[in-house]
Design an enzyme around this catalytic site. Structure first.
Site, PDB file in Angstrom:
ATOM      1  N   LYS A   1       0.846  -1.206   0.000  1.00  0.00           N
ATOM      2  CA  LYS A   1       0.000   0.000   0.000  1.00  0.00           C
ATOM      3  C   LYS A   1       0.877   1.252   0.000  1.00  0.00           C
ATOM      4  CE  LYS A   1      -4.287  -1.797   0.712  1.00  0.00           C
ATOM      5  NZ  LYS A   1      -5.599  -1.450   0.176  1.00  0.00           N
TER       6      LYS A   1
ATOM      7  N   GLU B   1      -5.303  -1.204   8.262  1.00  0.00           N
ATOM      8  CA  GLU B   1      -5.478  -2.021   7.063  1.00  0.00           C
ATOM      9  C   GLU B   1      -5.579  -3.501   7.424  1.00  0.00           C
ATOM     10  OE1 GLU B   1      -5.295  -0.432   3.792  1.00  0.00           O
ATOM     11  OE2 GLU B   1      -6.251  -2.333   3.283  1.00  0.00           O
TER      12      GLU B   1
ATOM     13  N   ASP C   1      -8.944   1.866   5.877  1.00  0.00           N
ATOM     14  CA  ASP C   1      -9.020   1.798   4.426  1.00  0.00           C
ATOM     15  C   ASP C   1     -10.093   0.815   3.957  1.00  0.00           C
ATOM     16  OD1 ASP C   1      -8.134   2.257   1.803  1.00  0.00           O
ATOM     17  OD2 ASP C   1      -6.842   0.499   1.880  1.00  0.00           O
ATOM     18  N   ASP C   2     -10.231  -0.301   4.659  1.00  0.00           N
ATOM     19  CA  ASP C   2     -11.179  -1.331   4.215  1.00  0.00           C
ATOM     20  C   ASP C   2     -12.617  -0.869   4.393  1.00  0.00           C
ATOM     21  OD1 ASP C   2      -9.193  -3.432   3.593  1.00  0.00           O
ATOM     22  OD2 ASP C   2      -8.713  -3.118   5.702  1.00  0.00           O
TER      23      ASP C   2
ATOM     24  N   ASN D   1     -11.075  -0.706  -6.712  1.00  0.00           N
ATOM     25  CA  ASN D   1     -10.203  -0.998  -5.575  1.00  0.00           C
ATOM     26  C   ASN D   1      -9.871   0.301  -4.856  1.00  0.00           C
ATOM     27  OD1 ASN D   1      -7.579  -1.509  -4.115  1.00  0.00           O
ATOM     28  ND2 ASN D   1      -8.006  -3.546  -4.914  1.00  0.00           N
TER      29      ASN D   1
HETATM   30  N1  LIG Z   1     -12.059  -3.870  -3.669  1.00  0.00           N
HETATM   31  C1  LIG Z   1     -11.554  -3.328  -2.587  1.00  0.00           C
HETATM   32  O1  LIG Z   1     -10.981  -2.227  -2.619  1.00  0.00           O
HETATM   33  C2  LIG Z   1     -11.663  -4.028  -1.288  1.00  0.00           C
HETATM   34  C3  LIG Z   1     -12.072  -5.323  -1.216  1.00  0.00           C
HETATM   35  N2  LIG Z   1     -12.168  -5.938  -0.008  1.00  0.00           N
HETATM   36  C4  LIG Z   1     -12.480  -7.360  -0.020  1.00  0.00           C
HETATM   37  O2  LIG Z   1     -13.732  -7.596   0.560  1.00  0.00           O
HETATM   38  C5  LIG Z   1     -13.710  -8.871   1.162  1.00  0.00           C
HETATM   39  C6  LIG Z   1     -14.322  -8.750   2.542  1.00  0.00           C
HETATM   40  O3  LIG Z   1     -13.581  -7.877   3.333  1.00  0.00           O
HETATM   41  P1  LIG Z   1     -14.185  -7.317   4.687  1.00  0.00           P
HETATM   42  O4  LIG Z   1     -15.518  -6.753   4.476  1.00  0.00           O
HETATM   43  O5  LIG Z   1     -13.160  -6.466   5.289  1.00  0.00           O
HETATM   44  O6  LIG Z   1     -14.306  -8.668   5.524  1.00  0.00           O
HETATM   45  P2  LIG Z   1     -15.204  -8.954   6.780  1.00  0.00           P
HETATM   46  O7  LIG Z   1     -14.641 -10.155   7.418  1.00  0.00           O
HETATM   47  O8  LIG Z   1     -15.395  -7.730   7.577  1.00  0.00           O
HETATM   48  O9  LIG Z   1     -16.625  -9.335   6.134  1.00  0.00           O
HETATM   49  C7  LIG Z   1     -16.845 -10.480   5.376  1.00  0.00           C
HETATM   50  C8  LIG Z   1     -18.335 -10.622   5.215  1.00  0.00           C
HETATM   51  O10 LIG Z   1     -18.562 -11.685   4.309  1.00  0.00           O
HETATM   52  C9  LIG Z   1     -19.548 -12.517   4.859  1.00  0.00           C
HETATM   53  N3  LIG Z   1     -19.417 -13.871   4.357  1.00  0.00           N
HETATM   54  C10 LIG Z   1     -18.424 -14.757   4.569  1.00  0.00           C
HETATM   55  N4  LIG Z   1     -18.696 -15.917   3.944  1.00  0.00           N
HETATM   56  C11 LIG Z   1     -19.873 -15.754   3.338  1.00  0.00           C
HETATM   57  C12 LIG Z   1     -20.688 -16.594   2.544  1.00  0.00           C
HETATM   58  N5  LIG Z   1     -20.323 -17.831   2.238  1.00  0.00           N
HETATM   59  N6  LIG Z   1     -21.855 -16.111   2.090  1.00  0.00           N
HETATM   60  C13 LIG Z   1     -22.237 -14.860   2.383  1.00  0.00           C
HETATM   61  N7  LIG Z   1     -21.497 -14.014   3.122  1.00  0.00           N
HETATM   62  C14 LIG Z   1     -20.332 -14.458   3.601  1.00  0.00           C
HETATM   63  C15 LIG Z   1     -19.334 -12.461   6.350  1.00  0.00           C
HETATM   64  O11 LIG Z   1     -20.517 -12.894   6.981  1.00  0.00           O
HETATM   65  P3  LIG Z   1     -20.727 -12.854   8.572  1.00  0.00           P
HETATM   66  O12 LIG Z   1     -20.960 -11.414   8.888  1.00  0.00           O
HETATM   67  O13 LIG Z   1     -21.932 -13.698   8.759  1.00  0.00           O
HETATM   68  O14 LIG Z   1     -19.499 -13.406   9.176  1.00  0.00           O
HETATM   69  C16 LIG Z   1     -19.038 -10.988   6.515  1.00  0.00           C
HETATM   70  O15 LIG Z   1     -20.230 -10.257   6.636  1.00  0.00           O
HETATM   71  C17 LIG Z   1     -12.275  -9.348   1.129  1.00  0.00           C
HETATM   72  O16 LIG Z   1     -12.121 -10.283   0.101  1.00  0.00           O
HETATM   73  C18 LIG Z   1     -11.486  -8.124   0.805  1.00  0.00           C
HETATM   74  O17 LIG Z   1     -10.358  -8.419   0.040  1.00  0.00           O
HETATM   75  C19 LIG Z   1     -11.940  -5.296   1.170  1.00  0.00           C
HETATM   76  C20 LIG Z   1     -11.519  -4.009   1.160  1.00  0.00           C
HETATM   77  C21 LIG Z   1     -11.274  -3.303  -0.085  1.00  0.00           C
HETATM   78  C1  LIG Z   2      -7.976  -3.825  -1.291  1.00  0.00           C
HETATM   79  C2  LIG Z   2      -8.047  -4.087   0.117  1.00  0.00           C
HETATM   80  O1  LIG Z   2      -7.777  -3.201   0.914  1.00  0.00           O
HETATM   81  C3  LIG Z   2      -8.451  -5.378   0.577  1.00  0.00           C
HETATM   82  O2  LIG Z   2      -8.828  -6.224  -0.220  1.00  0.00           O
HETATM   83  O3  LIG Z   2      -8.381  -5.584   1.786  1.00  0.00           O
HETATM   84 MG   LIG Z   3      -7.410  -3.977   2.818  1.00  0.00          MG
END
Ligand SMILES: NC(=O)C1=CN([C@@H]2O[C@H](COP(=O)(O)OP(=O)(O)OC[C@H]3O[C@@H](n4cnc5c(N)ncnc54)[C@H](OP(=O)(O)O)[C@@H]3O)[C@@H](O)[C@H]2O)C=CC1
Ligand SMILES: CC(=O)C(=O)O
Ligand SMILES: [Mg+2]
Length: 609
Positions: free
Chosen positions: A220, A291, A314-315, A498
């Site tokens: 990053k 992060e 950031d997330d 992203n």
């Molecule tokens: N494009 C970008 O810039 C970014 C992308 N991301 C991506 O987003 C993804 C999630 O990150 P983040 O939100 O921080 O993670 P979290 O752990 O905070 O959240 C994950 C969520 O996914 C849900 N989940 C897990 N498995 C399943 C399933 N089988 N069916 C439905 N829902 C499911 C979880 O459910 P439950 O609440 O029930 O546990 C939870 O609500 C990662 O892959 C990350 O790389 C993140 C940040 C930036």
């Molecule tokens: C892009 C990012 O921050 C993540 O996937 O966690």
């Molecule tokens: Mg991240």
């Protein structure tokens, strides 16, 4: 005639008159090998020469400068520099331009077939020569971002201990409790303005990678410099190692981190508190970017510190802004207003909740009631559709729980909610199946399909699948990059939704105006600016975001907008410059070699102070 003091003795040196101009003088000094004399002497009648001496005094000579990645120029040291810095013989004789060096790096890099090996190669370049590394990265950002960032950085973190060559950043382990400030003081650069910190518990969608998550802050921060021109010496990657629950790592003899289960509860909070306080002491005015913390800690830490120190997550916040920007852009193609949309998020965690909350703020800002705005956002988590009848919903989810029949799968949820957009932030690959995308295409003329999970293996669908399964009608953005492709004779440019489009500009904006805080309004401004930067020509090609080749310009515009918000909100403590954009542009690092013996620095752009 020049008088020189050398080891207490006064020496007189006679120069031919035509050697008095600066270049000729230094050439002459080099020829007669006066470097050691210069070090101890004082020219009474040549200010330029004194200046040159002082500059040479303060930089390492000989092999030491070749080992300093911030100062090293490799084969680009000029003949004069080689003479004066004691480099003769330590480098092959021919002096190369930076362009030739870039050519050599790219030639070697492109011969490497495997992206992880490219990652290692580029890291070793960064260890040797930061200027060249950033020049190569900036000039080839579309090609190299997937190597230094997602998806390759994910694999690099998974294999971190096995591809290790040299330590990067600062590790603060649970064993450092009580001496975190001292650990930070061990960092060689004393003026740190930007920290990206992880505890490695949720690295992309790859789960708990413990101390091996260090690849993320490193990646990053490289992008901060390449995309927003934050001088690399001002940034510090930090990994807080509190252990890991990852059994494979704990059993791996090469694993670097503490071989213990994660600290939880008060012990964890106390270490994090000590870290945040220590940053304020050791690096005042430093921005902290949280992060890839786990969901349970990410929201808590943000709530605890967002009003106390200059920080953001950031997330939660960066992702929200890029998702909102993609939505604004998508509406250009789908028609309709934001308030008419039904956004169905797969995943109700940091990224999902962050995005939904920013959508709500954007709608409220447009005059929509908060209640109606929340009704636009729907969630499916690991237990199905988030509805009011579900027990034990956390506070974040409760705010978006609908009075609606339960649905246990995404397909069921799509069929009953009939969303206009599906946004994947679940970290679960391939969840947007053919059937689901076909339903989306049945319900919408142009369905919005954003599989935002990283890395590519965790993307909810690929760009081509989304296109094929919706008869070419999907409006698409993904978290990790997909290459352009042709569908029905038409070139498609999948957007990379992203947070890299956001965090460099937000960080630069806050740093440039010395903001005291990072606010949600800044992310809203960033989203609007980002979407607004897609040119009419790019829109004709169906693009949702400007191409990465324009990322410096994008980051500059976002930084200016963010700083504007900081001034409006009374958070900026730097006197307001007449033009924010000009001021910020002047701070942006341009990787150009220093001219060590000339009278001018070649390295344009001063570091942000
Ligand atoms: N494009 C970008 O810039 C970014 C992308 N991301 C991506 O987003 C993804 C999630 O990150 P983040 O939100 O921080 O993670 P979290 O752990 O905070 O959240 C994950 C969520 O996914 C849900 N989940 C897990 N498995 C399943 C399933 N089988 N069916 C439905 N829902 C499911 C979880 O459910 P439950 O609440 O029930 O546990 C939870 O609500 C990662 O892959 C990350 O790389 C993140 C940040 C930036
Ligand atoms: C892009 C990012 O921050 C993540 O996937 O966690
Ligand atoms: Mg991240």
């Amino acid at each position: 005639m020049y008088k020189v003091q050398f080891e207490g003795q006064e020496m007189v040196i006679r120069f031919p008159q035509d050697l008095v101009d600066n270049d000729a003088l230094s050439q002459f000094l080099g020829h007669i090998n006066l470097r050691s004399i210069l070090r101890k002497s004082a020219f009474s009648n040549s200010a330029d020469c004194l200046d040159k001496m002082r500059r040479l005094e303060n930089i390492p000579h000989g092999a030491a400068i070749l080992r300093d990645p911030y100062l090293n120029k490799g084969t680009a040291f000029t003949k004069e520099e080689r003479e004066l810095l004691g480099l003769n013989g330590l480098l092959p004789p021919r002096v190369h331009t930076m362009e030739a060096q870039v050519m050599r790096i790219l030639e070697n890099l492109r011969k490497i077939e495997n992206d992880l090996d490219k990652y290692v190669y580029l890291n070793s370049l960064s260890d040797r020569n930061k200027t060249l590394y950033y020049r190569v990265l900036m000039e080839n950002i579309e090609e190299l971002m997937p190597v230094v960032y997602t998806p390759t950085v994910g694999q690099a973190c998974q294999e971190y201990a096995h591809i290790f060559r040299r330590s990067r950043g600062i590790y603060i382990s649970a064993e450092d409790k009580g001496r975190v400030a001292d650990v930070l003081r061990n960092w060689p650069q004393k003026d740190v303005r930007l920290i990206v910190v992880t505890d490695g518990e949720r690295i992309l969608g790859l789960g708990d990678l413990g101390a091996d998550g260090m690849g993320i802050p490193v990646g990053k921060l490289a992008l901060y410099s390449a995309c927003a021109g934050i001088h690399p010496s001002l940034s510090l990657p930090v990994t807080i190692d509190v252990g890991t629950e990852n059994k494979e790592l704990l059993e791996d003899p090469l694993y670097f981190g503490l071989t213990q289960n994660r600290l939880r509860g008060d012990a964890y909070d106390e270490l994090l508190e000590e870290f945040v306080v220590a940053v304020q002491q050791v690096f005042p005015r430093c921005l902290i970017q949280f992060e890839d913390f786990s969901n349970a800690n990410a929201f808590r830490l943000l709530d605890k510190y967002r009003d106390e120190v200059l920080c953001f997550n950031d997330d939660i916040q960066g992702t929200a802004a890029v998702a909102l920007a993609c939505i604004y852009s998508a509406l250009r193609y789908t028609g309709g207003s934001m308030a008419d949309q039904k956004f169905l998020f797969l995943g109700a965690g940091e990224a999902g909740m962050g995005a939904a909350n920013l959508i709500v703020s954007a709608l409220v800002d447009e005059g929509v009631s908060e209640e109606k705005a929340r009704q636009c956002c729907w969630f499916v988590d690991s237990k199905g559709l988030v509805v009011k009848s579900r027990n034990n919903l956390n506070a974040h989810k409760r705010e978006f729980a609908h009075d609606h029949a339960p649905a246990s799968s995404l397909l069921e949820a799509v069929e009953s909610v009939r969303p206009t957009a599906i946004i994947g932030v679940s970290g679960q690959g391939k969840m947007f199946t053919k059937e689901i995308l076909e339903r989306m295409a049945d319900y919408n003329e142009k369905p919005i399909v954003f599989p935002l999970s990283n890395p590519t293996t965790k993307a909810e669908c690929t760009a081509e699948d989304a296109c094929q399964w919706t008869d070419g009608r999907a409006v698409f953005a993904s978290g990790s990059p997909f290459k352009p492709f042709t569908y029905a004779g038409e070139k498609r440019f999948p957007a990379q939704g992203n947070n890299v489009y956001i965090f460099p500009g937000v960080g630069m904006g806050c740093m440039a105006c010395w903001s005291r805080k990072v606010t949600d309004e800044m992310f809203l401004a960033a989203a609007r600016v980002l979407s607004g930067l897609v040119t009419p020509e790019e829109q004709k090609q169906g693009m949702l975001l400007p191409p990465l080749t324009r990322i410096r310009e994008v980051s500059l515009e976002i930084a200016s907008a963010v700083a504007e918000v900081a001034y409006d909100q009374g958070l900026a403590t730097h006197p307001r410059p007449s033009s924010l954009e000009t001021h910020i542009a002047s701070l942006m690092y341009i990787p150009t070699y220093m001219d060590y013996v000339g009278s001018q620095d070649c390295d344009k752009g001063e570091p942000v102070k």
